[in-house]
Design a protein around this motif. Sequence first.
Motif, short mmCIF file in Angstrom:
data_model
loop_
_atom_site.label_atom_id
_atom_site.label_comp_id
_atom_site.label_asym_id
_atom_site.label_seq_id
_atom_site.Cartn_x
_atom_site.Cartn_y
_atom_site.Cartn_z
N LEU A 236 0.83 -1.20 0.00
CA LEU A 236 0.00 0.00 0.00
C LEU A 236 0.86 1.25 0.00
N ASN A 237 1.84 1.31 0.87
CA ASN A 237 2.68 2.50 0.97
C ASN A 237 3.47 2.75 -0.31
N LYS A 238 3.96 1.68 -0.91
CA LYS A 238 4.67 1.80 -2.19
C LYS A 238 3.73 2.31 -3.28
N ALA A 239 2.51 1.79 -3.29
CA ALA A 239 1.53 2.22 -4.29
C ALA A 239 1.14 3.68 -4.08
N ALA A 240 0.98 4.10 -2.83
CA ALA A 240 0.66 5.49 -2.53
C ALA A 240 1.77 6.42 -3.00
N PHE A 241 3.00 6.02 -2.75
CA PHE A 241 4.16 6.83 -3.17
C PHE A 241 4.16 6.98 -4.69
N ALA A 242 3.93 5.88 -5.40
CA ALA A 242 3.93 5.92 -6.86
C ALA A 242 2.78 6.74 -7.42
N ALA A 243 1.65 6.76 -6.71
CA ALA A 243 0.45 7.45 -7.20
C ALA A 243 0.54 8.97 -7.05
N LEU A 244 1.41 9.46 -6.19
CA LEU A 244 1.46 10.88 -5.87
C LEU A 244 2.42 11.66 -6.75
N LYS A 245 2.09 12.94 -6.94
CA LYS A 245 3.03 13.88 -7.52
C LYS A 245 4.14 14.16 -6.50
N PRO A 246 5.32 14.58 -6.94
CA PRO A 246 6.30 15.07 -5.97
C PRO A 246 5.69 16.22 -5.17
#
Length: 243
Positions: free
Chosen positions: A154-164
């Motif tokens: 989940l945390n990896k997916a959230a990181f990938a889904a977000l803009k910088p």
Amino acid sequence: MKLPLLLLLLCLGSAHAAGQAPLAAAAVADATRPDADRARDADRKPAEMLAFAKVQPGQTVVDYFAGRGYFTRLFSTAVGPQGAVYAVTPQLLLDRLQGKPLPPPVSAEPGRANVHETVGAASLNVPVKADLVWTSQNYHDIRIWGGAAGTAELNKAAFAALKPGGYYIVLDHAGVAGLDEAGMAGLHRIDEALVKQEVLAAGFVLDGELQALRNPQDARTARVFETGIRAHTDQFILRFRKP
């Protein structure tokens, strides 16, 4: 940094924060919200949540594990027609439901054309980069059902889904320090320190904490569904930022 520039940035930051309060209040006051949602406002403090999440018109927001859509509707109103809200159902939840129906989709409600439902696992399945990933009172469920691998995914997916510069907010029922796996499963709580450890390991930085849902009278030893503590648990709210 020269002093005048620093003062300018501080003033701009204060103005930005001040501008969020009316937006949050307007979203809460939206007359199309169901009565069942409004009945929960005193316990969930939605205006403070939206302000803490820095929600703005035109943003893309991911409401992960959206349930019956309490926050989905608020985000929908706040981001407006130029924004988008993705209500993401975890595949882990669908696996447990084994074909049982989900709550009706918020996107089917009048005026909610900016809401989209998706299913997420290793990816949150959102077609554009988001400004905010939000999850409320269910990070512990992913940890219970999927173990450390589940929340890491989940945390990896959230990181990938977000803009910088995008935000990832985790709100959950607080457990005692060092709460073990059996305690998490039995009480539906999680140790705040564990959440911080796991999310920081995914590359996020801790950006802020909100105390609005703290309850020092909660000993953190009762199941969150028990009469007397239900809707009044001690809850932590953590804002992480993608560098």
